[in-house]
Design a protein around this motif. Sequence first.
Motif, PDB file in Angstrom:
ATOM      1  N   SER A   1     -23.201  67.119  28.649  1.00 20.22           N
ATOM      2  CA  SER A   1     -23.372  65.747  28.145  1.00 20.22           C
ATOM      3  C   SER A   1     -23.133  65.719  26.645  1.00 20.22           C
ATOM      4  CB  SER A   1     -24.786  65.246  28.435  1.00 20.22           C
ATOM      5  OG  SER A   1     -25.010  65.195  29.820  1.00 20.22           O
TER       6      SER A   1
ATOM      7  N   ARG B   1     -23.209  63.181  23.082  1.00 22.12           N
ATOM      8  CA  ARG B   1     -23.795  61.940  22.539  1.00 22.12           C
ATOM      9  C   ARG B   1     -23.222  61.563  21.183  1.00 22.12           C
ATOM     10  NH1 ARG B   1     -27.318  65.046  25.226  1.00 22.12           N
ATOM     11  NH2 ARG B   1     -28.151  64.119  27.136  1.00 22.12           N
TER      12      ARG B   1
ATOM     13  N   GLN C   1     -28.688  53.700  23.358  1.00 27.07           N
ATOM     14  CA  GLN C   1     -28.327  54.676  22.326  1.00 27.07           C
ATOM     15  C   GLN C   1     -27.160  54.138  21.495  1.00 27.07           C
ATOM     16  OE1 GLN C   1     -28.399  57.295  25.829  1.00 27.07           O
ATOM     17  NE2 GLN C   1     -29.029  58.937  24.444  1.00 27.07           N
TER      18      GLN C   1
ATOM     19  N   VAL D   1     -21.367  61.188  29.038  1.00 35.12           N
ATOM     20  CA  VAL D   1     -22.800  61.311  29.359  1.00 35.12           C
ATOM     21  C   VAL D   1     -23.184  60.208  30.354  1.00 35.12           C
ATOM     22  CG1 VAL D   1     -23.571  59.981  27.310  1.00 35.12           C
ATOM     23  CG2 VAL D   1     -25.173  61.508  28.464  1.00 35.12           C
ATOM     24  N   PHE D   2     -23.842  60.630  31.404  1.00 34.82           N
ATOM     25  CA  PHE D   2     -24.372  59.727  32.446  1.00 34.82           C
ATOM     26  C   PHE D   2     -25.689  59.192  31.911  1.00 34.82           C
ATOM     27  CE2 PHE D   2     -26.535  59.072  36.589  1.00 34.82           C
ATOM     28  CZ  PHE D   2     -25.525  58.490  37.334  1.00 34.82           C
ATOM     29  N   ARG D   3     -25.918  57.892  32.034  1.00 37.74           N
ATOM     30  CA  ARG D   3     -27.060  57.309  31.321  1.00 37.74           C
ATOM     31  C   ARG D   3     -27.921  56.371  32.179  1.00 37.74           C
ATOM     32  NH1 ARG D   3     -25.809  53.746  28.348  1.00 37.74           N
ATOM     33  NH2 ARG D   3     -23.543  53.522  28.445  1.00 37.74           N
ATOM     34  N   GLY D   4     -29.237  56.608  32.055  1.00 35.99           N
ATOM     35  CA  GLY D   4     -30.196  55.700  32.676  1.00 35.99           C
ATOM     36  C   GLY D   4     -30.986  54.941  31.624  1.00 35.99           C
ATOM     37  N   ALA D   5     -30.819  55.316  30.351  1.00 36.65           N
ATOM     38  CA  ALA D   5     -31.501  54.600  29.268  1.00 36.65           C
ATOM     39  C   ALA D   5     -30.732  53.305  29.004  1.00 36.65           C
ATOM     40  CB  ALA D   5     -31.571  55.467  28.011  1.00 36.65           C
TER      41      ALA D   5
ATOM     42  N   ARG E   1     -18.716  71.661  31.800  1.00 34.02           N
ATOM     43  CA  ARG E   1     -19.377  70.362  31.981  1.00 34.02           C
ATOM     44  C   ARG E   1     -20.642  70.277  31.144  1.00 34.02           C
ATOM     45  NH1 ARG E   1     -23.350  67.633  32.856  1.00 34.02           N
ATOM     46  NH2 ARG E   1     -24.494  69.583  33.090  1.00 34.02           N
TER      47      ARG E   1
HETATM   48  C1  LIG Z   1     -30.286  60.302  36.203  1.00 36.17           C
HETATM   49  C2  LIG Z   1     -29.870  60.713  34.815  1.00 36.17           C
HETATM   50  C3  LIG Z   1     -30.088  59.868  33.754  1.00 36.17           C
HETATM   51  C4  LIG Z   1     -29.706  60.237  32.460  1.00 36.17           C
HETATM   52  N1  LIG Z   1     -29.875  59.363  31.433  1.00 36.17           N
HETATM   53  C5  LIG Z   1     -29.468  59.717  30.188  1.00 36.17           C
HETATM   54  C6  LIG Z   1     -29.552  58.773  29.124  1.00 36.17           C
HETATM   55  O1  LIG Z   1     -29.950  57.621  29.298  1.00 36.17           O
HETATM   56  N2  LIG Z   1     -29.125  59.155  27.916  1.00 36.17           N
HETATM   57  C7  LIG Z   1     -28.632  60.430  27.666  1.00 36.17           C
HETATM   58  O2  LIG Z   1     -28.284  60.710  26.528  1.00 36.17           O
HETATM   59  N3  LIG Z   1     -28.524  61.321  28.662  1.00 36.17           N
HETATM   60  C8  LIG Z   1     -28.916  60.993  29.929  1.00 36.17           C
HETATM   61  N4  LIG Z   1     -28.749  61.869  30.966  1.00 36.17           N
HETATM   62  C9  LIG Z   1     -28.111  63.153  30.713  1.00 36.17           C
HETATM   63  C10 LIG Z   1     -29.146  64.279  30.705  1.00 36.17           C
HETATM   64  O3  LIG Z   1     -30.009  64.133  29.603  1.00 36.17           O
HETATM   65  C11 LIG Z   1     -28.428  65.621  30.683  1.00 36.17           C
HETATM   66  O4  LIG Z   1     -27.638  65.756  31.825  1.00 36.17           O
HETATM   67  C12 LIG Z   1     -29.406  66.785  30.603  1.00 36.17           C
HETATM   68  O5  LIG Z   1     -30.088  66.772  29.367  1.00 36.17           O
HETATM   69  C13 LIG Z   1     -28.717  68.143  30.762  1.00 36.17           C
HETATM   70  O6  LIG Z   1     -27.700  68.277  29.771  1.00 36.17           O
HETATM   71  P1  LIG Z   1     -26.171  68.540  30.187  1.00 36.17           P
HETATM   72  O7  LIG Z   1     -25.699  67.366  30.970  1.00 36.17           O
HETATM   73  O8  LIG Z   1     -25.442  68.720  28.894  1.00 36.17           O
HETATM   74  O9  LIG Z   1     -26.152  69.785  31.022  1.00 36.17           O
HETATM   75  C14 LIG Z   1     -29.109  61.518  32.241  1.00 36.17           C
HETATM   76  C15 LIG Z   1     -28.873  62.351  33.340  1.00 36.17           C
HETATM   77  C16 LIG Z   1     -29.228  61.961  34.605  1.00 36.17           C
HETATM   78  C17 LIG Z   1     -28.925  62.876  35.777  1.00 36.17           C
END
Ligand SMILES: Cc1cc2nc3c(=O)[nH]c(=O)nc-3n(C[C@H](O)[C@H](O)[C@H](O)COP(=O)(O)O)c2cc1C
Length: 218
Positions: free
Chosen positions: A53, A55, A130, A184-188, A51
Amino acid sequence: MTTRREANTGILAGAAAAATRPAAAQAQEPRALPKAQMDGGMPLMIALKLRRSTREYSARSLSDQTLSNLLWAAFGINRPSGDRTAPYWRHIMVIDVYLATADGVFLYDPKDHALVEYMKDDIRADTGLQDFVATAPLNLVYVAHGERMKDITPEDRRLYASVDAAFIGQNVYLYCASEGLASVFRGAVDYDKLTRRMKLPEQQFVTFAQTVGYGARP
Ligand SMILES: Cc1cc2nc3c(=O)[nH]c(=O)nc-3n(C[C@H](O)[C@H](O)[C@H](O)COP(=O)(O)O)c2cc1C
């Protein structure tokens, strides 16, 4: 401690809510998805190891079968009671899963395991800040029904809806890891812009978005 009465109120509200479709989608014939394959996937511990993220996405689209499996894993029904693969606050169904694709926006209907067309526009570019969101094949948008979350503050509404969305998001991450997909889960997200673009009714709000596709790198 939740009383039986409170729990039942939640169950009834949840059941009623699950049958409700947004006005914009009500007139549409749902597009049935193939039956989800629930007996596949890699061992959980290996999926957890993989698992991550991502991009960078290729434009390769997802097959209907993959979409079906993904949505069932995300928030599908996994028991005769109508309950879901992800837990949810107070047994009240608050989150709708929308799919922003090149072909338009669809609402996932877990009861019929189908997609309901919501709008014909390609709004992928508006689902995040993004660049990759505009071209990745799928952006899931987790929309909360604030009006179903009664007797709590707006801050708590956002908190509990976000937790609900995060559980779904982790299901998606693990399904993707298991199937060699990227996510990728995103809040941006420009929340006001996306809310307007999706023409969400008052009190409904976007919690998070999540991109799904194939990674651009092998
Ligand atoms: C609440 C939340 C919001 C996030 N928002 C973004 C985002 O907007 N853009 C992005 O590229 N990653 C986003 N992420 C992914 C995190 O950046 C990522 O999970 C973290 O850097 C750890 O990397 P991994 O998921 O590869 O382990 C978000 C994760 C969470 C939990």
